[in-house]
Write a protein that holds these residues in place. Structure first.
Motif, mmCIF file in Angstrom:
data_model
loop_
_atom_site.group_PDB
_atom_site.id
_atom_site.type_symbol
_atom_site.label_atom_id
_atom_site.label_comp_id
_atom_site.label_asym_id
_atom_site.label_seq_id
_atom_site.Cartn_x
_atom_site.Cartn_y
_atom_site.Cartn_z
ATOM 1 N N ILE A 1 0.836 -1.200 0.000
ATOM 2 C CA ILE A 1 0.000 0.000 0.000
ATOM 3 C C ILE A 1 0.870 1.249 0.000
ATOM 4 C CG2 ILE A 1 -1.667 1.334 1.356
ATOM 5 C CD1 ILE A 1 -2.870 -1.345 2.252
ATOM 6 N N THR A 2 1.977 1.188 0.759
ATOM 7 C CA THR A 2 2.923 2.305 0.771
ATOM 8 C C THR A 2 3.455 2.586 -0.627
ATOM 9 O OG1 THR A 2 3.614 1.827 3.033
ATOM 10 C CG2 THR A 2 5.137 3.096 1.683
ATOM 11 N N TYR B 1 -2.410 -7.581 -10.296
ATOM 12 C CA TYR B 1 -2.489 -8.763 -9.432
ATOM 13 C C TYR B 1 -1.981 -10.003 -10.167
ATOM 14 C CZ TYR B 1 -4.098 -12.937 -7.199
ATOM 15 O OH TYR B 1 -4.125 -14.194 -6.648
ATOM 16 N N TYR B 2 -2.409 -10.182 -11.399
ATOM 17 C CA TYR B 2 -2.045 -11.397 -12.131
ATOM 18 C C TYR B 2 -0.532 -11.494 -12.328
ATOM 19 C CZ TYR B 2 -1.865 -14.950 -15.775
ATOM 20 O OH TYR B 2 -1.570 -16.086 -16.493
ATOM 21 N N SER C 1 -4.090 -5.553 -0.669
ATOM 22 C CA SER C 1 -3.555 -4.232 -0.977
ATOM 23 C C SER C 1 -4.223 -3.613 -2.194
ATOM 24 C CB SER C 1 -2.044 -4.317 -1.206
ATOM 25 O OG SER C 1 -1.402 -4.900 -0.110
ATOM 26 N N LEU C 2 -4.421 -4.410 -3.248
ATOM 27 C CA LEU C 2 -5.011 -3.863 -4.472
ATOM 28 C C LEU C 2 -6.497 -3.567 -4.293
ATOM 29 C CD1 LEU C 2 -3.209 -5.927 -7.255
ATOM 30 C CD2 LEU C 2 -2.795 -3.567 -6.543
ATOM 31 N N VAL C 3 -7.192 -4.355 -3.489
ATOM 32 C CA VAL C 3 -8.597 -4.046 -3.196
ATOM 33 C C VAL C 3 -8.690 -2.722 -2.440
ATOM 34 C CG1 VAL C 3 -10.611 -4.728 -1.838
ATOM 35 C CG2 VAL C 3 -9.446 -6.413 -3.267
ATOM 36 N N VAL C 4 -7.860 -2.582 -1.402
ATOM 37 C CA VAL C 4 -7.859 -1.333 -0.627
ATOM 38 C C VAL C 4 -7.489 -0.154 -1.524
ATOM 39 C CG1 VAL C 4 -6.686 -0.065 1.220
ATOM 40 C CG2 VAL C 4 -7.356 -2.444 1.575
ATOM 41 N N THR C 5 -6.464 -0.326 -2.329
ATOM 42 C CA THR C 5 -6.005 0.748 -3.202
ATOM 43 C C THR C 5 -7.079 1.170 -4.187
ATOM 44 O OG1 THR C 5 -3.703 0.018 -3.056
ATOM 45 C CG2 THR C 5 -4.297 1.358 -4.947
ATOM 46 N N THR C 6 -7.721 0.202 -4.829
ATOM 47 C CA THR C 6 -8.736 0.523 -5.829
ATOM 48 C C THR C 6 -9.936 1.220 -5.201
ATOM 49 O OG1 THR C 6 -8.037 -1.374 -7.173
ATOM 50 C CG2 THR C 6 -10.205 -0.442 -7.638
ATOM 51 N N VAL C 7 -10.348 0.778 -4.020
ATOM 52 C CA VAL C 7 -11.460 1.438 -3.328
ATOM 53 C C VAL C 7 -11.111 2.889 -3.010
ATOM 54 C CG1 VAL C 7 -12.795 1.486 -1.182
ATOM 55 C CG2 VAL C 7 -12.439 -0.682 -2.383
ATOM 56 N N VAL C 8 -9.882 3.107 -2.510
ATOM 57 C CA VAL C 8 -9.446 4.475 -2.205
ATOM 58 C C VAL C 8 -9.438 5.329 -3.468
ATOM 59 C CG1 VAL C 8 -7.485 5.887 -1.452
ATOM 60 C CG2 VAL C 8 -8.115 3.840 -0.166
ATOM 61 N N TYR C 9 -8.902 4.786 -4.548
ATOM 62 C CA TYR C 9 -8.859 5.532 -5.810
ATOM 63 C C TYR C 9 -10.265 5.882 -6.291
ATOM 64 C CZ TYR C 9 -3.874 4.456 -6.535
ATOM 65 O OH TYR C 9 -2.513 4.386 -6.429
#
Length: 469
Positions: A35-36, A70-71, A273-281
């Motif tokens: 995430i950082t 992710y892939y 991390s990518l789920v959190v990142t995409t939601v934030v974006y």
């Protein structure tokens, strides 16, 4: 200068089976590292990217890059160990993984691209941090003097300050020693993202409606050719915002020894991390586009003005600066370590390279000073700082870096290593699909690079180095 922090509580031995210091990383710590690396200044530029692409294509491209990241990250994480996923030889860096699976010119090309990408990111971080520091100074100056023309400042001094801080932090040699910095960076990234999201809501309420369109900024507002270039630049912003493959192996090397295997832990961390990142974006930048529509700025926070509400914006900009102080170090562990190991192998008898001066600080802590480490890491930071002072526009550089690293480092090399490691038969269905994915990614990367270059050329028109703004 190296602060030795000692072993974590509960540790029953000091080293792993390969003789390296014992690793303690978990899903939580590696997720924090990812995430950082991912949620950076990109969160502030993606509102502009959505404005160019519209409500349909903007979120769709984000989801596409999230899935693709992710892939390919899953493919790359399987390359951390050669052979058995639990007991095989560890590859400590991205380059180690490439050397273990590929050979010849591919390894050399990977090295060139990797370190060119590293220098570009360092320049982008330095510029972005200085812009936020300038924003704090100018907003407080305006609040005090009530006149905008008395608050003109140069970004050079702020870039120098940022460089000095990086010289100090860069002397910490062990990547695992800065796990707590990753947690600080996560807090900072969520702080300025939350402020941007909240101010976007306030702006939408003040407007009385949600701005924006399904297809993005209209032709007429911009020329047709500019619409094309802007769309490519927007895709470049998104590519850069999801880029972290360059340091994935280094992050994975902090995960404690199996079981479970480091690859399994890394894949779980990547999903989180990518789920959190995409939601934030989606939340922050979607609300930014809803607030400003076609007028969405390249840096979301500047759309709310430098001066009101200036205290809240100061907090956001201070969080951005602290974030970049940390993420700079997360990104540059491997280039520092790689160069120092090369120097030790090349000049094994050099006292300047290998001599450590230990300065006791307490009964459990000491300060290790190595003159070679101090000298070369300081030179690296100073060079990137000087280049940043000559080219103080971060968005164009970040887009070009995103284009430079997207296809080769995020897609091509993980796919090629997967084919070798999994022994994927040539012309099999899986081999053809992987090659098609690589080809499409190459086309996207070339298009992004073209748009990025066009943007940089436009920014260079009338530009004067070291000017006050």
């Amino acid at each position: 200068m190296d602060v030795e922090l000692g072993q974590p509580q509960g540790s029953n031995k000091c080293c792993d089976d390969d003789g390296h210091p014992k690793r303690t990383g978990t899903v939580r710590t590696t997720s924090a590292h990812i995430i950082t690396a991912v949620i950076g200044s990109g969160v502030l530029s993606l509102a502009w990217a959505i404005a160019q692409l519209g409500w349909i294509a903007g979120p769709a491209v984000m989801l596409l890059f999230s899935f693709l990241t992710y892939y390919t990250s899953a493919l790359l994480s399987d390359c951390y160990r050669s052979g058995d996923p639990n007991t095989g030889k560890r590859n400590y860096t991205y380059m180690d993984a490439v050397q273990a699976n590929l050979n010849g010119i591919k390894v050399q090309i990977c090295g060139i691209l990797q370190y060119a990408n590293i220098v570009g990111v360092a320049i982008g971080y330095t510029i972005a941090a200085s812009i936020s520091m300038m924003a704090i100074m100018r907003s407080n100056c305006f609040h005090e003097h009530k006149k905008q023309d008395t608050c003109q400042v140069s970004s050079n001094i702020y870039m120098i300050i940022f460089g000095v801080v990086q010289i100090i932090f860069s002397q910490i040699t062990d990547f695992d020693q800065i796990w707590w910095l990753a947690n600080v960076a996560v807090v900072m990234s969520f702080t300025y993202s939350s402020i941007g999201f909240a101010l976007g809501i306030v702006q939408v309420v003040a407007n009385g409606r949600i701005k924006g369109s399904l297809t993005g900024i209209n032709i007429g507002v911009v020329a047709p050719v500019d619409k094309v270039w802007r769309s490519l630049q927007a895709i470049g912003d998104i590519a850069f915002a999801y880029s972290y493959s360059l340091i994935l192996i280094e992050i994975q090397d902090t995960i404690k020894a199996p079981p479970p295997s480091e690859a399994k832990v890394m894949k779980r961390s990547t999903v989180i991390s990518l789920v959190v990142t995409t939601v934030v974006y989606m939340l922050c930048d979607g609300m930014g586009y809803a607030a400003f529509g076609d007028a969405t700025p390249e840096n979301l926070l500047t759309g709310f003005g430098f001066y009101n509400p200036f205290r809240l914006l100061d907090i956001a900009n201070a969080s951005i600066v602290m974030y970049f102080v940390v993420v700079y170090q997360v990104h540059y562990r491997h280039i520092f370590d790689w160069f120092e190991k090369w120097a030790q192998r090349t000049f094994p008898e050099s006292q300047f390279i290998k001599k450590e001066i230990t300065i006791p600080l307490s009964s459990t802590r000491s300060l290790n000073l190595n003159l070679f480490r101090l000298t070369w890491r300081s030179i690296f930071v100073m060079l990137t700082t000087v280049i940043s002072m000559l080219m103080p526009f971060s968005n164009g550089i970040e887009r070009f870096v995103g284009a430079l690293g997207f296809w080769p480092l995020t897609v091509y090399f993980p796919i090629e290593m997967c084919i070798v490691q999994k022994k994927v038969p040539k012309w099999s269905t899986r081999w053809i699909c992987l090659q098609l994915l690589s080809l499409v990614s190459l086309i996207i990367s070339v298009a992004i690079a073209a748009g990025s270059i066009a943007g940089i050329v436009s920014e260079l028109k009338g530009y004067k180095p070291f000017k006050t703004s």
